[in-house]
Scaffold this motif. Structure first.
Motif, PDB file in Angstrom:
ATOM      1  N   ARG A  78     -13.435 -20.028 -33.955  1.00  0.00           N
ATOM      2  CA  ARG A  78     -13.888 -21.387 -34.247  1.00  0.00           C
ATOM      3  C   ARG A  78     -12.953 -22.026 -35.274  1.00  0.00           C
ATOM      4  NH1 ARG A  78     -18.842 -23.822 -33.562  1.00  0.00           N
ATOM      5  NH2 ARG A  78     -19.703 -21.803 -32.926  1.00  0.00           N
ATOM      6  N   SER A  82      -8.677 -28.247 -39.951  1.00  0.00           N
ATOM      7  CA  SER A  82      -7.691 -28.740 -38.995  1.00  0.00           C
ATOM      8  C   SER A  82      -6.925 -29.943 -39.532  1.00  0.00           C
ATOM      9  CB  SER A  82      -8.376 -29.134 -37.679  1.00  0.00           C
ATOM     10  OG  SER A  82      -7.433 -29.650 -36.759  1.00  0.00           O
ATOM     11  N   ASP A  86      -5.339 -32.611 -31.843  1.00  0.00           N
ATOM     12  CA  ASP A  86      -6.039 -32.195 -30.622  1.00  0.00           C
ATOM     13  C   ASP A  86      -7.144 -31.174 -30.868  1.00  0.00           C
ATOM     14  OD1 ASP A  86      -4.346 -33.837 -29.163  1.00  0.00           O
ATOM     15  OD2 ASP A  86      -2.865 -32.243 -28.865  1.00  0.00           O
ATOM     16  N   PHE A  87      -7.293 -30.696 -32.093  1.00  0.00           N
ATOM     17  CA  PHE A  87      -8.304 -29.681 -32.390  1.00  0.00           C
ATOM     18  C   PHE A  87      -9.102 -30.127 -33.611  1.00  0.00           C
ATOM     19  CE2 PHE A  87      -4.995 -27.500 -30.067  1.00  0.00           C
ATOM     20  CZ  PHE A  87      -5.707 -26.726 -29.167  1.00  0.00           C
ATOM     21  N   ASP A  91     -14.458 -26.693 -33.058  1.00  0.00           N
ATOM     22  CA  ASP A  91     -14.030 -26.362 -31.695  1.00  0.00           C
ATOM     23  C   ASP A  91     -13.943 -24.851 -31.519  1.00  0.00           C
ATOM     24  OD1 ASP A  91     -13.831 -28.992 -30.990  1.00  0.00           O
ATOM     25  OD2 ASP A  91     -11.635 -29.097 -31.073  1.00  0.00           O
ATOM     26  N   GLU A  92     -14.466 -24.363 -30.383  1.00  0.00           N
ATOM     27  CA  GLU A  92     -14.264 -22.964 -29.998  1.00  0.00           C
ATOM     28  C   GLU A  92     -12.952 -22.891 -29.220  1.00  0.00           C
ATOM     29  OE1 GLU A  92     -15.786 -20.193 -30.609  1.00  0.00           O
ATOM     30  OE2 GLU A  92     -17.719 -20.794 -31.444  1.00  0.00           O
ATOM     31  N   THR A  93     -12.074 -21.974 -29.595  1.00  0.00           N
ATOM     32  CA  THR A  93     -10.738 -21.921 -29.008  1.00  0.00           C
ATOM     33  C   THR A  93     -10.389 -20.515 -28.545  1.00  0.00           C
ATOM     34  OG1 THR A  93      -9.774 -21.564 -31.208  1.00  0.00           O
ATOM     35  CG2 THR A  93      -9.881 -23.840 -30.403  1.00  0.00           C
ATOM     36  N   ARG A 112      -9.171 -24.973 -25.699  1.00  0.00           N
ATOM     37  CA  ARG A 112     -10.569 -25.056 -26.107  1.00  0.00           C
ATOM     38  C   ARG A 112     -11.446 -24.340 -25.092  1.00  0.00           C
ATOM     39  NH1 ARG A 112      -8.844 -30.096 -27.895  1.00  0.00           N
ATOM     40  NH2 ARG A 112      -9.286 -31.025 -25.858  1.00  0.00           N
ATOM     41  N   ASP A 114     -15.306 -23.924 -23.463  1.00  0.00           N
ATOM     42  CA  ASP A 114     -16.585 -24.605 -23.268  1.00  0.00           C
ATOM     43  C   ASP A 114     -17.694 -23.558 -23.229  1.00  0.00           C
ATOM     44  OD1 ASP A 114     -18.727 -26.160 -22.617  1.00  0.00           O
ATOM     45  OD2 ASP A 114     -17.806 -27.124 -20.881  1.00  0.00           O
TER      46      ASP A 114
END
Length: 212
Positions: A78, A82, A86-87, A91-93, A112, A114
């Motif tokens: 996570r 940032s 773009d992040f 965000d989960e990456t 990323r 979902d």
């Protein structure tokens, strides 16, 4: 406040199975993202067979992990800080973050995830590299056919005689010999029966009798 980053580093080249002395656990500052970077808290790490190859010295499809480096590994984490357009935080990456608690990234090779479609760990397994390799390997490369049993296709085949006068199956479309159908005996025939029903088993029995 500076975050302490626990890291697993390669201490020696393993011989055979890796052992405890091949690793070194260290603590280092997690760092602060610069412009165009973000900081990820790694939540899941994928342990893959390819990692054993990365520990070896020598030429391979990717450079080896050097002695003293953090062990390379794919992971999901996570974003907690940032400075990348773009992040965003939260965000989960997915990316090659390594075996460590925190990872700095400039976004290269990171996507990323979902988590409304599937839990985060699933994106390392069934929806990750291993799952996609199996999916496309089966449906695109292998292209299974319901007329095949145990890798053999049933249907009309011709015979030809090679230089040793041994008759072998011949595929008129590929113009080359094929594997003898159902090499493996009665156990394979029982498997045929379970997978494709009585009709396929009868066809398999006939094919085996033809080439025995």
């Amino acid at each position: 406040m500076t975050l302490a980053n626990a890291q697993c580093r390669l201490a020696a080249r393993p011989v055979g199975l890796p052992k405890q002395s091949d690793w070194q656990i260290t603590d280092a500052p997690a760092g602060t993202p610069a412009d165009g970077e973000f900081l990820v808290r790694v939540e899941y790490v994928s342990v893959d067979p390819a990692m054993r190859t990365w520990m070896n010295a020598g030429r391979s499809y990717v450079p080896p992990v050097e002695i003293g480096e953090v062990m390379r590994a794919a992971g999901i984490g996570r974003v907690i800080e940032s400075r990348h357009p773009d992040f965003a935080v939260g965000d989960e990456t997915y990316g090659t973050f390594g075996v460590q608690r925190y990872a700095l990234s400039d976004g290269a090779g990171v996507t990323r995830v979902d988590t409304t479609l599937a839990p985060a760990p699933v994106h390392l397994g069934a929806l990750g590299i291993s799952g996609l390799t199996a999916y496309f390997g089966l449906l695109t490369a292998a292209r299974p056919d319901r007329r095949r049993v145990g890798g053999c296709r049933f249907g009309r085949q011709r015979r030809r005689t090679d230089r040793t006068d041994q008759r072998v199956p011949y595929d008129r479309h590929r113009r080359r010999p094929r594997q003898v159908p159902l090499a493996g005996g009665r156990a394979r025939l029982r498997r045929c029966h379970r997978l494709q029903g009585r009709r396929s088993a009868q066809a398999a029995q006939g094919a085996r009798a033809q080439w025995d």
